[in-house]
Scaffold this motif. Sequence first.
Motif: not given
Length: 95
Positions: A2, A5-7, A9
């Motif tokens: 997670l 994927s947030s980094c 984004f």
Amino acid sequence: MLIFSSCLFMFYFGMIMFFMKKKHILMMLLSLEFLSLIMLLLLINFLCGFLYDFNILIYFIIILVCEAVMGLCLLTLMVRTHGSDYSKCLLIYSC
């Protein structure tokens, strides 16, 4: 996963902001700093996952600080000589 994927984004968001804010050089420098901080987070995540030595983080942070200082110094010099941080002012004076 997670965090990665947030980094990713946030990295894409920073790239979009870098390419959309072409008028002001200060905004371009801020988006570059945002991208470099995201790369630092990704590097920390990578190093924690594989239990590597964290000495490379100090070198990376030193490079980030030197890049930021150089960008602000060039921006200050440009504002003093040209009067603003618009990138179109540079094109007018080059002719």
